[in-house]
Motif scaffolding. Sequence first.
Motif, PDB file in Angstrom:
ATOM      1  N   LEU A 191       0.832  -1.201   0.000  1.00  0.00           N
ATOM      2  CA  LEU A 191       0.000   0.000   0.000  1.00  0.00           C
ATOM      3  C   LEU A 191       0.869   1.253   0.000  1.00  0.00           C
ATOM      4  O   LEU A 191       0.646   2.187  -0.769  1.00  0.00           O
ATOM      5  N   TYR A 192       1.886   1.246   0.842  1.00  0.00           N
ATOM      6  CA  TYR A 192       2.809   2.384   0.916  1.00  0.00           C
ATOM      7  C   TYR A 192       3.526   2.600  -0.418  1.00  0.00           C
ATOM      8  O   TYR A 192       3.568   3.708  -0.944  1.00  0.00           O
ATOM      9  N   GLY A 247       2.651   1.469  -3.341  1.00  0.00           N
ATOM     10  CA  GLY A 247       1.680   1.800  -4.371  1.00  0.00           C
ATOM     11  C   GLY A 247       1.331   3.272  -4.392  1.00  0.00           C
ATOM     12  O   GLY A 247       1.068   3.847  -5.451  1.00  0.00           O
ATOM     13  N   LYS A 248       1.344   3.903  -3.239  1.00  0.00           N
ATOM     14  CA  LYS A 248       1.050   5.335  -3.169  1.00  0.00           C
ATOM     15  C   LYS A 248       2.227   6.179  -3.640  1.00  0.00           C
ATOM     16  O   LYS A 248       2.050   7.330  -4.022  1.00  0.00           O
ATOM     17  N   LEU A 249       3.439   5.610  -3.600  1.00  0.00           N
ATOM     18  CA  LEU A 249       4.622   6.333  -4.065  1.00  0.00           C
ATOM     19  C   LEU A 249       4.705   6.385  -5.587  1.00  0.00           C
ATOM     20  O   LEU A 249       5.294   7.299  -6.146  1.00  0.00           O
TER      21      LEU A 249
END
Length: 124
Positions: A118-119, A121-123
């Motif tokens: 998730l982390y 993917g947000k980057l």
Amino acid sequence: MQKLLLIAIAGGLGSLSRYSLAGAVQRLFGASFPAGTFVVNITGCFLFGLVWGFLEDRLTLGPAARMIALTGFMGAFTTFSTFIFESVALLNSSQWLFAALNITGQIVLGILLLAAGLYLGKLV
């Protein structure tokens, strides 16, 4: 090739069943708790055991039929049932360390890796 097609068809039916059941339960209970997923996972565990026991003890179906029913339908319905089945199999064979590693490893690593994905993917 025919076995793969039958597994795919059974998987499609399992996915549709999961979607239908989870959606119906979630609409009934609302959004505050993931009741749909909860019901699918515990129902899947019961059905996996029921199907396995039925196929194992009452029908002399070959490995392909078991694969279609358990990997195809049940695998698409919920992988949680497979996780529980494999954990119980390890416990039943007194492989305590592997059972503990399987149970805690999948849960803890699953949470950590989902958070990492998730982390990341947000980057992107």
